[in-house]
Design a protein around this motif. Structure first.
Motif, PDB file in Angstrom:
ATOM      1  N   LEU A 162       1.282  -1.025   0.027  1.00 46.93           N
ATOM      2  CA  LEU A 162      -0.105  -0.270  -0.115  1.00 46.93           C
ATOM      3  C   LEU A 162       0.873   1.096  -0.080  1.00 46.93           C
ATOM      4  O   LEU A 162       1.453   1.300   1.297  1.00 46.93           O
ATOM      5  CB  LEU A 162      -1.021   0.448   1.233  1.00 46.93           C
ATOM      6  CG  LEU A 162      -1.708   1.573   1.258  1.00 46.93           C
ATOM      7  CD1 LEU A 162      -2.653   1.539   0.155  1.00 46.93           C
ATOM      8  CD2 LEU A 162      -2.382   1.101   2.679  1.00 46.93           C
ATOM      9  N   ASP A 163       0.816   2.189  -1.132  1.00 44.72           N
ATOM     10  CA  ASP A 163       2.033   3.332  -1.300  1.00 44.72           C
ATOM     11  C   ASP A 163       0.595   4.481  -1.369  1.00 44.72           C
ATOM     12  O   ASP A 163      -0.433   4.386  -1.535  1.00 44.72           O
ATOM     13  CB  ASP A 163       2.477   2.989  -2.586  1.00 44.72           C
ATOM     14  CG  ASP A 163       2.838   4.085  -3.468  1.00 44.72           C
ATOM     15  OD1 ASP A 163       4.417   4.510  -1.997  1.00 44.72           O
ATOM     16  OD2 ASP A 163       2.820   4.870  -3.937  1.00 44.72           O
ATOM     17  N   ALA A 164       0.858   5.640  -0.625  1.00 44.51           N
ATOM     18  CA  ALA A 164       0.721   7.117  -0.862  1.00 44.51           C
ATOM     19  C   ALA A 164       1.392   7.890  -1.734  1.00 44.51           C
ATOM     20  O   ALA A 164       2.292   8.038  -0.419  1.00 44.51           O
ATOM     21  CB  ALA A 164      -0.287   7.571   0.607  1.00 44.51           C
TER      22      ALA A 164
ATOM     23  N   LEU B 219       3.433  -0.795   4.115  1.00 46.63           N
ATOM     24  CA  LEU B 219       2.909   0.562   3.867  1.00 46.63           C
ATOM     25  C   LEU B 219       4.374   1.358   3.797  1.00 46.63           C
ATOM     26  O   LEU B 219       4.942   1.276   3.810  1.00 46.63           O
ATOM     27  CB  LEU B 219       2.465   0.985   4.809  1.00 46.63           C
ATOM     28  CG  LEU B 219       1.170   0.183   5.560  1.00 46.63           C
ATOM     29  CD1 LEU B 219       0.390   1.018   6.730  1.00 46.63           C
ATOM     30  CD2 LEU B 219       0.260  -0.381   4.359  1.00 46.63           C
ATOM     31  N   THR B 220       4.089   2.486   2.320  1.00 50.80           N
ATOM     32  CA  THR B 220       5.192   3.146   1.868  1.00 50.80           C
ATOM     33  C   THR B 220       4.797   4.177   1.668  1.00 50.80           C
ATOM     34  O   THR B 220       3.352   4.507   0.878  1.00 50.80           O
ATOM     35  CB  THR B 220       5.927   2.822   0.664  1.00 50.80           C
ATOM     36  OG1 THR B 220       4.723   2.532  -0.283  1.00 50.80           O
ATOM     37  CG2 THR B 220       6.631   1.587   0.223  1.00 50.80           C
ATOM     38  N   LEU B 221       4.625   5.483   2.176  1.00 52.31           N
ATOM     39  CA  LEU B 221       4.237   7.017   2.211  1.00 52.31           C
ATOM     40  C   LEU B 221       4.979   7.668   2.208  1.00 52.31           C
ATOM     41  O   LEU B 221       6.383   7.750   3.378  1.00 52.31           O
ATOM     42  CB  LEU B 221       3.565   6.689   4.172  1.00 52.31           C
ATOM     43  CG  LEU B 221       2.606   5.412   4.494  1.00 52.31           C
ATOM     44  CD1 LEU B 221       2.595   5.640   5.735  1.00 52.31           C
ATOM     45  CD2 LEU B 221       0.557   6.028   3.585  1.00 52.31           C
ATOM     46  N   ASP B 222       4.971   9.122   1.391  1.00 54.44           N
ATOM     47  CA  ASP B 222       5.430   9.517   0.437  1.00 54.44           C
ATOM     48  C   ASP B 222       3.927  11.086   1.332  1.00 54.44           C
ATOM     49  O   ASP B 222       4.096  11.489   0.090  1.00 54.44           O
ATOM     50  CB  ASP B 222       6.154   9.790   0.424  1.00 54.44           C
ATOM     51  CG  ASP B 222       6.948  11.159  -0.384  1.00 54.44           C
ATOM     52  OD1 ASP B 222       6.974  12.043  -0.227  1.00 54.44           O
ATOM     53  OD2 ASP B 222       7.503  11.286  -1.561  1.00 54.44           O
TER      54      ASP B 222
ATOM     55  N   VAL C  53       8.320   5.129   5.883  1.00 51.36           N
ATOM     56  CA  VAL C  53       7.722   6.350   5.781  1.00 51.36           C
ATOM     57  C   VAL C  53       9.033   7.629   4.890  1.00 51.36           C
ATOM     58  O   VAL C  53       9.767   7.346   5.859  1.00 51.36           O
ATOM     59  CB  VAL C  53       7.230   7.275   6.412  1.00 51.36           C
ATOM     60  CG1 VAL C  53       7.088   8.250   6.144  1.00 51.36           C
ATOM     61  CG2 VAL C  53       6.085   5.867   6.898  1.00 51.36           C
ATOM     62  N   TYR C  54       9.005   8.342   4.089  1.00 47.11           N
ATOM     63  CA  TYR C  54      10.041   9.302   3.798  1.00 47.11           C
ATOM     64  C   TYR C  54       9.128  10.809   4.123  1.00 47.11           C
ATOM     65  O   TYR C  54       7.989  10.481   3.475  1.00 47.11           O
ATOM     66  CB  TYR C  54      10.427   9.034   2.014  1.00 47.11           C
ATOM     67  CG  TYR C  54      10.854  10.298   1.429  1.00 47.11           C
ATOM     68  CD1 TYR C  54      12.234  10.280   1.279  1.00 47.11           C
ATOM     69  CD2 TYR C  54      10.871  11.263   0.912  1.00 47.11           C
ATOM     70  CE1 TYR C  54      12.814  10.791   1.431  1.00 47.11           C
ATOM     71  CE2 TYR C  54      11.561  12.313   0.720  1.00 47.11           C
ATOM     72  CZ  TYR C  54      12.563  12.221   0.450  1.00 47.11           C
ATOM     73  OH  TYR C  54      13.414  12.932   0.422  1.00 47.11           O
ATOM     74  N   SER C  55      10.096  11.804   4.129  1.00 49.03           N
ATOM     75  CA  SER C  55       9.728  13.092   4.265  1.00 49.03           C
ATOM     76  C   SER C  55      10.856  13.746   4.754  1.00 49.03           C
ATOM     77  O   SER C  55      11.919  13.930   5.030  1.00 49.03           O
ATOM     78  CB  SER C  55       9.372  13.025   6.045  1.00 49.03           C
ATOM     79  OG  SER C  55       8.388  14.771   5.985  1.00 49.03           O
ATOM     80  N   PRO C  56      10.663  15.465   3.556  1.00 43.24           N
ATOM     81  CA  PRO C  56      12.046  16.294   3.856  1.00 43.24           C
ATOM     82  C   PRO C  56      11.791  17.078   4.715  1.00 43.24           C
ATOM     83  O   PRO C  56      12.795  17.757   4.732  1.00 43.24           O
ATOM     84  CB  PRO C  56      11.032  16.484   2.359  1.00 43.24           C
ATOM     85  CG  PRO C  56      10.084  16.610   2.233  1.00 43.24           C
ATOM     86  CD  PRO C  56       9.165  15.347   2.401  1.00 43.24           C
TER      87      PRO C  56
ATOM     88  N   ILE D 136      11.726   3.662   9.334  1.00 47.11           N
ATOM     89  CA  ILE D 136      11.566   2.317   8.932  1.00 47.11           C
ATOM     90  C   ILE D 136      10.959   1.922  10.351  1.00 47.11           C
ATOM     91  O   ILE D 136      11.043   2.173  11.528  1.00 47.11           O
ATOM     92  CB  ILE D 136      12.460   1.672   8.518  1.00 47.11           C
ATOM     93  CG1 ILE D 136      13.385   2.134   7.650  1.00 47.11           C
ATOM     94  CG2 ILE D 136      11.953   0.173   8.116  1.00 47.11           C
ATOM     95  CD1 ILE D 136      12.717   2.388   6.212  1.00 47.11           C
ATOM     96  N   ALA D 137       9.695   1.313  10.209  1.00 42.99           N
ATOM     97  CA  ALA D 137       8.982   0.094  11.562  1.00 42.99           C
ATOM     98  C   ALA D 137       8.572  -1.025  11.228  1.00 42.99           C
ATOM     99  O   ALA D 137       7.867  -1.240  10.308  1.00 42.99           O
ATOM    100  CB  ALA D 137       8.075   1.246  12.421  1.00 42.99           C
TER     101      ALA D 137
END
Length: 264
Positions: free
Chosen positions: A111-113, A179-182, A205-208, A260-261
């Motif tokens: 699941l990607d967002a 789950l991959t979230l940006d 989860v990727y965040s700047p 990462i979790a």
């Protein structure tokens, strides 16, 4: 779409001689690259080139002006350079970290967002995963669907228009491996990770920004996720010349923060 409908569509495409199910290739000449579909006509300042339906990597093709192009197979990192962009796509090193840290592979459900250009979603599809990805901007989602076709993963990546937070109740429990979230509201999805993930599944989860990263980390702990860790993604290019060897003096290559979790 039902199976009979899929079969009908496939038969129709076959009868029409459709080539969209064939993988695109790169046409390379020096430092110039063009991503094309088999059967496509490409026009450049070096002449018009007819790409055969049965084109294969390793071949050399000529334009009508007898200018040569080498045929190269599309690789994952090429997506970053050749996808149509709707914003800043995730760079290859960060894509590699996500896939490497979560072990995404064939048979996984992801699941990607925050689809954006779709580089991450396409890369996961090319790794063999089945991906459902949500993009809030309808125009961006349309571009992402075109990019999935271009990357040869349209059957593996389901690009949906909307905010994944609004769809959480409609998603099946324990149905995703990763789950991959940006997205800016990633923490809201992380709170539901234990319900969405299989046992041992991962969240990436990727965040700047530090602020949103901290919120994600705090939410992950509150949700009793395990092995929560955050790393800054950074690289320095090396320079080699007659004077010696050293890291480049150009700005440091920071791109963001990756959290990462894991679901226990």
């Amino acid at each position: 779409m039902s199976e009979p409908e899929r079969e009908h569509d496939a038969d129709t495409e076959s009868e029409a001689g459709d080539t969209t199910d064939r993988n695109p290739v790169l046409l390379v000449r020096g430092d110039r690259e063009f991503l094309v579909q088999p059967g496509e006509e490409m026009g450049t300042d070096l002449g018009v080139l007819e790409v055969p339906d049965d084109v294969e990597p390793g071949q050399t093709l000529e334009t009508h002006l007898e200018e040569e192009f080498h045929v190269r197979r599309l690789r994952g990192p090429d997506l970053f350079h050749h996808f149509e962009r709707t914003g800043a796509p995730m760079v290859p090193r960060d894509v590699g970290l996500v896939i490497g840290e979560t072990g995404i592979s064939r048979g996984d459900h992801v699941l990607d967002a925050g689809t954006g250009t779709g580089v991450l979603a396409a890369s996961m599809g090319r790794a063999g995963a089945e991906v459902v990805t949500y993009e809030r901007d309808a125009d961006f989602a349309d571009v992402a669907r075109e990019n999935m076709e271009l990357g040869g993963v349209a059957d593996d990546v389901d690009v949906r228009t909307g905010d994944v937070v609004d769809e959480l109740e409609n998603l099946e429990s324990s149905s995703f491996d990763v789950l991959t979230l940006d997205t800016g509201d990633a923490a809201d999805v992380v709170a539901h990770a234990p319900d969405l993930l299989v046992d041992g599944g991962f969240v990436a989860v990727y965040s700047p920004f530090i602020e949103s990263t901290r919120e994600v980390v705090e939410t992950a702990h509150e949700a009793d996720l395990a092995n929560v860790r955050t790393r800054e993604t950074i690289q320095r290019e090396m320079q080699f010349d007659d004077r010696g060897s050293r890291p480049s003096t150009a700005p440091v290559g920071h791109t963001g923060y990756l959290t990462i979790a894991r679901n226990e």
